[in-house]
Design a protein around this motif. Structure first.
Motif, mmCIF file in Angstrom:
data_model
loop_
_atom_site.group_PDB
_atom_site.id
_atom_site.type_symbol
_atom_site.label_atom_id
_atom_site.label_comp_id
_atom_site.label_asym_id
_atom_site.label_seq_id
_atom_site.Cartn_x
_atom_site.Cartn_y
_atom_site.Cartn_z
ATOM 1 N N ARG A 13 0.833 -1.202 0.000
ATOM 2 C CA ARG A 13 0.000 0.000 0.000
ATOM 3 C C ARG A 13 0.870 1.254 0.000
ATOM 4 O O ARG A 13 1.960 1.275 0.590
ATOM 5 C CB ARG A 13 -0.907 0.001 1.228
ATOM 6 C CG ARG A 13 -1.859 -1.170 1.265
ATOM 7 C CD ARG A 13 -2.767 -1.137 2.464
ATOM 8 N NE ARG A 13 -3.598 0.060 2.473
ATOM 9 C CZ ARG A 13 -4.741 0.153 3.143
ATOM 10 N NH1 ARG A 13 -5.176 -0.863 3.862
ATOM 11 N NH2 ARG A 13 -5.451 1.269 3.104
ATOM 12 N N ARG A 14 0.367 2.292 -0.656
ATOM 13 C CA ARG A 14 1.141 3.522 -0.756
ATOM 14 C C ARG A 14 1.416 4.122 0.623
ATOM 15 O O ARG A 14 2.524 4.620 0.892
ATOM 16 C CB ARG A 14 0.391 4.549 -1.617
ATOM 17 C CG ARG A 14 1.127 5.890 -1.773
ATOM 18 C CD ARG A 14 2.543 5.667 -2.277
ATOM 19 N NE ARG A 14 3.351 6.857 -2.226
ATOM 20 C CZ ARG A 14 3.655 7.596 -3.297
ATOM 21 N NH1 ARG A 14 3.205 7.258 -4.488
ATOM 22 N NH2 ARG A 14 4.417 8.655 -3.183
ATOM 23 N N GLU A 15 0.436 4.063 1.530
ATOM 24 C CA GLU A 15 0.638 4.604 2.873
ATOM 25 C C GLU A 15 1.766 3.856 3.604
ATOM 26 O O GLU A 15 2.505 4.436 4.391
ATOM 27 C CB GLU A 15 -0.649 4.494 3.699
ATOM 28 C CG GLU A 15 -1.859 5.180 3.079
ATOM 29 C CD GLU A 15 -2.729 4.206 2.322
ATOM 30 O OE1 GLU A 15 -3.971 4.328 2.436
ATOM 31 O OE2 GLU A 15 -2.180 3.333 1.615
ATOM 32 N N VAL A 16 1.867 2.564 3.326
ATOM 33 C CA VAL A 16 2.917 1.755 3.942
ATOM 34 C C VAL A 16 4.285 2.151 3.394
ATOM 35 O O VAL A 16 5.254 2.321 4.143
ATOM 36 C CB VAL A 16 2.632 0.258 3.710
ATOM 37 C CG1 VAL A 16 3.819 -0.597 4.135
ATOM 38 C CG2 VAL A 16 1.375 -0.163 4.453
ATOM 39 N N LEU A 17 4.373 2.321 2.080
ATOM 40 C CA LEU A 17 5.639 2.761 1.479
ATOM 41 C C LEU A 17 6.069 4.121 2.021
ATOM 42 O O LEU A 17 7.253 4.338 2.327
ATOM 43 C CB LEU A 17 5.488 2.842 -0.038
ATOM 44 C CG LEU A 17 5.488 1.524 -0.806
ATOM 45 C CD1 LEU A 17 5.167 1.779 -2.271
ATOM 46 C CD2 LEU A 17 6.834 0.826 -0.672
ATOM 47 N N GLY A 206 -0.716 -5.841 2.712
ATOM 48 C CA GLY A 206 -0.273 -4.569 2.158
ATOM 49 C C GLY A 206 1.063 -4.060 2.636
ATOM 50 O O GLY A 206 1.425 -2.912 2.365
ATOM 51 N N ALA A 207 1.830 -4.871 3.343
ATOM 52 C CA ALA A 207 3.219 -4.546 3.704
ATOM 53 C C ALA A 207 4.137 -5.376 2.796
ATOM 54 O O ALA A 207 3.672 -6.283 2.105
ATOM 55 C CB ALA A 207 3.477 -4.847 5.176
ATOM 56 N N PRO A 208 5.427 -5.105 2.784
ATOM 57 C CA PRO A 208 6.319 -5.850 1.887
ATOM 58 C C PRO A 208 6.542 -7.284 2.354
ATOM 59 O O PRO A 208 6.321 -7.631 3.514
ATOM 60 C CB PRO A 208 7.636 -5.063 1.956
ATOM 61 C CG PRO A 208 7.320 -3.787 2.612
ATOM 62 C CD PRO A 208 6.139 -4.022 3.480
ATOM 63 N N ALA A 249 3.432 -2.422 10.944
ATOM 64 C CA ALA A 249 2.583 -1.720 11.913
ATOM 65 C C ALA A 249 1.579 -0.813 11.202
ATOM 66 O O ALA A 249 0.403 -0.744 11.586
ATOM 67 C CB ALA A 249 3.453 -0.909 12.865
ATOM 68 N N THR A 250 2.026 -0.140 10.155
ATOM 69 C CA THR A 250 1.135 0.745 9.400
ATOM 70 C C THR A 250 0.040 -0.051 8.709
ATOM 71 O O THR A 250 -1.145 0.318 8.736
ATOM 72 C CB THR A 250 1.944 1.543 8.363
ATOM 73 O OG1 THR A 250 2.983 2.272 9.024
ATOM 74 C CG2 THR A 250 1.053 2.511 7.598
ATOM 75 N N ALA A 251 0.415 -1.170 8.088
ATOM 76 C CA ALA A 251 -0.570 -2.001 7.389
ATOM 77 C C ALA A 251 -1.596 -2.576 8.360
ATOM 78 O O ALA A 251 -2.794 -2.615 8.065
ATOM 79 C CB ALA A 251 0.142 -3.132 6.644
#
Length: 388
Positions: A13-17, A206-208, A249-251
């Motif tokens: 996800r873009r927010e995660v990047l 949605g994380a790597p 954590a963000t995802a």
């Protein structure tokens, strides 16, 4: 291309990047270093741990960052069983279900081969569910650990984890669940679930790839399986993947914020898709539980076809999916998960799994259902032609 293989992996996800970017560039310090760069990395790692603990409803010290779900499963199964055996040599049995991911299965078999454990396999019913009665039937005074997945990666069946964990707890046995496929879809409050350990993988939500975690409840004995500098409170050595922890954590936070709404929306789309597939291919066999299943998974067998041939026909029509677990790619053997459900081997080899992320649309799935109808018909017509 319509990507319907989210159970294998999801796009980052873009927010995660965006959250990860600073720790892949300027703030690249080692969190064990005692200087400004290292302290900034350590602070980011601590913030990520606190965020994860908030989502899981646990203490920060109960979160162990790993390189993914497979490592987390290995650490839980081997680490808890070996630690309990060291404290009491009579504890030499582990319980797993018949439909576990290879990361759990092979960890248990490792204990069997090299540490003298007995692996007790609890059967599932025809929908892939473990009942409390079935679990009770395999528990022994010598059982060191029970490990049963939250949701199955091939058929999507969701287990009654809270009830199973409560049963294990009544016998004084730690309970681990592989929650990799449940990530982003099912409730994750570890207190409500009652589990002692839980594995999560970042790339399913949605994380790597290459980041994951193990929740392990305080006072649960745990023998590390990776030794070195004693990071993660001595439970998992190795320089921490700070960017990966921040991304995970963000995802998790993003998934938790929209979980209920997305679950209901995607489940409704899944049910419509199942209806359309069965309408178009009347002899299609839906595998897994009809209702207690992930909103994101619809899996079928198409008797009289080859699952791999159907996959090729679907991709030719712009639909990407899979024949089962990505971790069993390249194997032409029938799925052990499906045979555990009682599906005949020749039917199990016709399996196709469709799995969605939260961005899936009705248009995507309507197109996919039409493609399934055409693909199965094409494979069957080709087979009939060869038969003549």
């Amino acid at each position: 291309m319509i990507f319907l293989d989210a159970a294998a992996t999801t796009p980052v996800r873009r927010e995660v990047l965006d959250a990860m970017w600073p720790y892949l560039t300027g703030s690249f310090g080692n969190p064990s270093s005692h200087h400004t760069l290292g302290e900034a990395a350590a602070a980011a790692l601590a913030e990520a741990r606190a965020a994860v603990a908030g989502v899981l409803g646990c203490r920060q010290g109960e979160v162990v960052f790993t390189a993914g779900g497979t490592e987390a499963d290995n650490l839980a199964v081997k680490g808890i069983a070996l630690a309990r055996q060291a404290a009491d040599p009579r504890l030499d049995r582990v319980v797993i279900s018949a439909v576990e991911h290879p990361a759990v299965q092979e960890s248990a078999r490792y204990l069997e081969r090299f540490h003298g454990f007995t692996v007790d396999v609890v059967p599932v019913d025809g929908t892939g569910r473990v009942t409390p009665a079935a679990l009770a039937g395999v528990l022994r005074p010598e059982t060191a650990l029970v490990s049963i997945m939250y949701a199955n990666n091939e058929v999507g069946t969701v287990q009654p984890i809270a009830a199973l964990a409560e049963l294990a707890r009544a016998h004084g046995i730690p309970f681990h669940t592989d929650a990799v496929q449940a990530a982003g879809w099912l409730p994750f409050d570890t207190r409500a679930l009652g589990v002692d350990a839980m594995s999560i993988s970042g790339h399913k939500l949605g994380a790597p790839k290459g980041c994951g975690l193990l929740f392990v409840r305080s006072r649960t004995r745990l023998e590390p399986v990776i030794h070195g500098g004693g990071q993660e409170r001595g439970r998992r050595s190795g320089t921490e993947n700070v960017a990966g922890a921040v991304g995970l954590a963000t995802a998790l936070r993003l998934a938790g914020e929209r979980q209920e709404d997305q679950r209901e929306r995607v489940a409704a789309l899944r049910d419509r898709f199942i209806h359309e597939v069965v309408a178009g291919v009347p002899d299609a066999v839906l595998t897994g539980h009809p209702s207690e299943r992930l909103p994101s998974v619809a899996s079928f067998c198409f008797p009289g076809t080859s699952g791999e041939s159907v996959l090729l026909e679907l991709e030719r029509r712009g639909v990407v999916c899979s024949s089962g677990s990505a971790c069993a790619a390249g194997s032409d053997a029938p799925s052990p998960v499906l045979t555990a459900l009682g599906v005949p081997a020749e039917v199990a080899q016709t399996a196709v799994r469709f799995s969605f992320d939260s961005s899936v649309s009705q248009e995507d799935l309507d197109h996919a259902a039409a493609a399934v109808r055409a693909a199965v018909a094409g494979v069957r017509n080709l087979g009939a032609g060869h038969g003549r």
